[in-house]
Design an enzyme around this catalytic site. Structure first.
Site, PDB file in Angstrom:
ATOM      1  N   GLY A 159      90.810 -33.331   0.088  1.00 15.04           N
ATOM      2  CA  GLY A 159      89.697 -32.685  -0.691  1.00 15.04           C
ATOM      3  C   GLY A 159      89.185 -33.797  -1.757  1.00 15.04           C
ATOM      4  N   ILE A 161      90.255 -34.123  -4.873  1.00 14.87           N
ATOM      5  CA  ILE A 161      91.485 -35.084  -5.509  1.00 14.87           C
ATOM      6  C   ILE A 161      91.805 -36.181  -4.507  1.00 14.87           C
ATOM      7  CG2 ILE A 161      93.699 -35.161  -6.809  1.00 14.87           C
ATOM      8  CD1 ILE A 161      92.887 -32.096  -7.507  1.00 14.87           C
ATOM      9  N   SER A 180      94.543 -33.736   6.958  1.00 14.35           N
ATOM     10  CA  SER A 180      93.990 -32.525   6.258  1.00 14.35           C
ATOM     11  C   SER A 180      93.568 -31.638   7.087  1.00 14.35           C
ATOM     12  CB  SER A 180      92.645 -33.353   5.686  1.00 14.35           C
ATOM     13  OG  SER A 180      92.270 -32.641   4.392  1.00 14.35           O
ATOM     14  N   ARG A 181      93.300 -30.514   6.510  1.00 11.55           N
ATOM     15  CA  ARG A 181      92.764 -29.075   7.440  1.00 11.55           C
ATOM     16  C   ARG A 181      91.619 -29.624   8.172  1.00 11.55           C
ATOM     17  NH1 ARG A 181      91.774 -24.351   3.432  1.00 11.55           N
ATOM     18  NH2 ARG A 181      91.265 -26.331   2.269  1.00 11.55           N
ATOM     19  N   THR A 239     101.158 -34.016  -7.011  1.00 17.35           N
ATOM     20  CA  THR A 239     100.417 -33.512  -8.458  1.00 17.35           C
ATOM     21  C   THR A 239      99.694 -32.205  -7.880  1.00 17.35           C
ATOM     22  OG1 THR A 239      98.689 -35.079  -7.638  1.00 17.35           O
ATOM     23  CG2 THR A 239     100.198 -35.964  -9.345  1.00 17.35           C
ATOM     24  N   GLU A 270     107.805 -23.465 -13.457  1.00 15.96           N
ATOM     25  CA  GLU A 270     107.272 -24.285 -14.551  1.00 15.96           C
ATOM     26  C   GLU A 270     107.468 -23.324 -15.632  1.00 15.96           C
ATOM     27  OE1 GLU A 270     103.527 -25.921 -13.411  1.00 15.96           O
ATOM     28  OE2 GLU A 270     104.456 -27.020 -11.933  1.00 15.96           O
ATOM     29  N   HIS A 289     103.395 -31.030 -15.594  1.00 16.97           N
ATOM     30  CA  HIS A 289     101.999 -30.652 -14.794  1.00 16.97           C
ATOM     31  C   HIS A 289     100.819 -30.962 -15.885  1.00 16.97           C
ATOM     32  CE1 HIS A 289     100.427 -27.012 -12.607  1.00 16.97           C
ATOM     33  NE2 HIS A 289      99.464 -28.158 -12.600  1.00 16.97           N
TER      34      HIS A 289
HETATM   35  C1  GLV Z   1      95.731 -27.535 -12.536  1.00 20.72           C
HETATM   36  O1  GLV Z   1      96.892 -27.638 -11.781  1.00 20.72           O
HETATM   37  C2  GLV Z   1      94.713 -27.055 -11.795  1.00 20.72           C
HETATM   38  O2  GLV Z   1      94.772 -26.352 -10.831  1.00 20.72           O
HETATM   39  O3  GLV Z   1      93.761 -27.096 -12.579  1.00 20.72           O
END
Ligand code: GLV
Ligand code: GLV
Length: 334
Positions: A159, A161, A180-181, A239, A270, A289
């Site tokens: 996507g 990111i 990827s999908r 991430t 978390e 995070h």
């Molecule tokens: C952070 O993890 C977001 O989804 O913006």
């Protein structure tokens, strides 16, 4: 009458000021998230919510919000919100895509470099006096890591990111494969990527980096079987969302050295408890995070949250609407 919005944490002032032009604003001003009973109580009297990924917006909350028309999430991910119920109740849900892709990609690269060049371990080595105790300022085998040039980066989820991470791979001389999908042919040419199946990606990559949203399909998509497919010399970077990885399987993989290491910004639960098994391992780098945590990005996210709310106020479809089917159920506006 002006619509009322409850905001579950203090977001950058620039966004708040924009929201205040159209809405009456109330903010939860503690550092920690508002407890569930506060959200339940507040949602009864507001037309809009601004939420964070730490706020579980489940059917309880949504059903309680008799006047609630829009939830403007201050994040790109929205797995904390029961989208199906929101849609059924005619509640618009928006997010903040795009503006944080660069910051998250930067952090991803910071983690890739940190784990492959043992930055955190090396810092500890200096601070705790192990360097001094070694009686040598330089040694042929001190803190050896893995060089990135010529290696293969495997991106799961291409996507906004994932693409940004892929784009930056060129400077490090890595070849990039992705799963990827949706296949993204146009990006394959632009960034020199190769599309492969998940198993091939896991087998061939020296660094695997995850960039998918958390959904029913992606939960625990990386488990024992997948970790066993990876090279023993490979590193895993996450991430995205902690729950994409079966964390117990990952701990086992790291302990038993099925893979060389992992760098993680997100976790199953978390905050990660201090005594979690991951914190006892040397071959991991852990961050709390902070993928989108730059001043620049957080400001843009706050503005986007405001723009979504304002568009809705004006009776327009918000630019970052997540549940597009809601339009058929209720028109935008109060
Ligand atoms: C952070 O993890 C977001 O989804 O913006
Ligand atoms: C390292 O510091 C070198 O001079 O090779």
């Amino acid at each position: 009458m002006r619509p009322r919005v409850y905001i579950t944490r203090r977001i950058p002032e620039k966004g708040l000021n924009k929201i205040r032009e159209f809405y009456d604003v109330e903010i939860w001003s503690e550092y920690f998230p508002p407890p569930k009973d506060i959200i339940l109580q507040k949602v009864e009297n507001v037309d809009a919510l601004v939420t964070l990924l730490t706020d579980p917006i489940d059917a309880d909350v949504l059903n309680r919000g008799k006047k609630l028309r829009i939830i403007s999430q201050y994040a790109v991910g929205f797995d904390n919100i029961d989208i199906e119920t929101a849609t059924r109740l005619g509640i618009y849900v928006t997010n903040t895509p795009g503006v944080l892709a660069n910051a998250v990609a930067d952090l991803t690269w910071a983690l890739i470099l940190s784990i492959t060049r043992r930055i955190v371990e090396a810092d500890k080595f200096v601070r705790t006096g192990s360097w001094e105790a070694s009686k040598t300022g330089w040694h042929p085998t001190m803190m050896l890591g893995m060089e990135l040039r010529g290696k293969t980066l495997g991106i799961i989820g291409l996507g906004k990111i994932g693409s940004e991470v892929a784009k930056k791979a060129k400077c490090f001389g890595m070849s990039v494969i992705y799963y990827s999908r949706r296949r993204r042919k146009e990006l394959e040419e632009e960034y020199g990527l190769r599309y492969v199946g998940l198993e091939t990606l896991l087998r061939e990559s020296d660094v695997v980096s995850i960039h998918v949203p958390l959904t029913k399909e992606t939960e625990s998509m990386i488990g024992e079987k997948e970790l066993k497919l990876m090279k023993r010399t490979a590193y895993l970077i996450n991430t995205s969302r902690g729950r994409v990885i079966d964390e117990k399987a990952l701990v086992k993989a790291l302990r038993e050295k099925w893979i060389a290491g992992a760098a993680l910004d997100v976790f199953w639960n978390e905050p990660l408890p201090k005594n979690h098994p991951l914190t006892k391992l040397d071959n991991v780098v852990l961050t709390p995070h902070i993928g989108s945590a730059t001043n620049e990005t957080r400001e843009k996210m706050a503005e986007m949250v405001a723009e979504n709310l304002i568009a809705f106020y004006k009776g327009e479809i918000p630019p970052n609407l997540v549940n597009k089917e809601v339009i058929k159920i209720r028109e935008p506006g109060f």
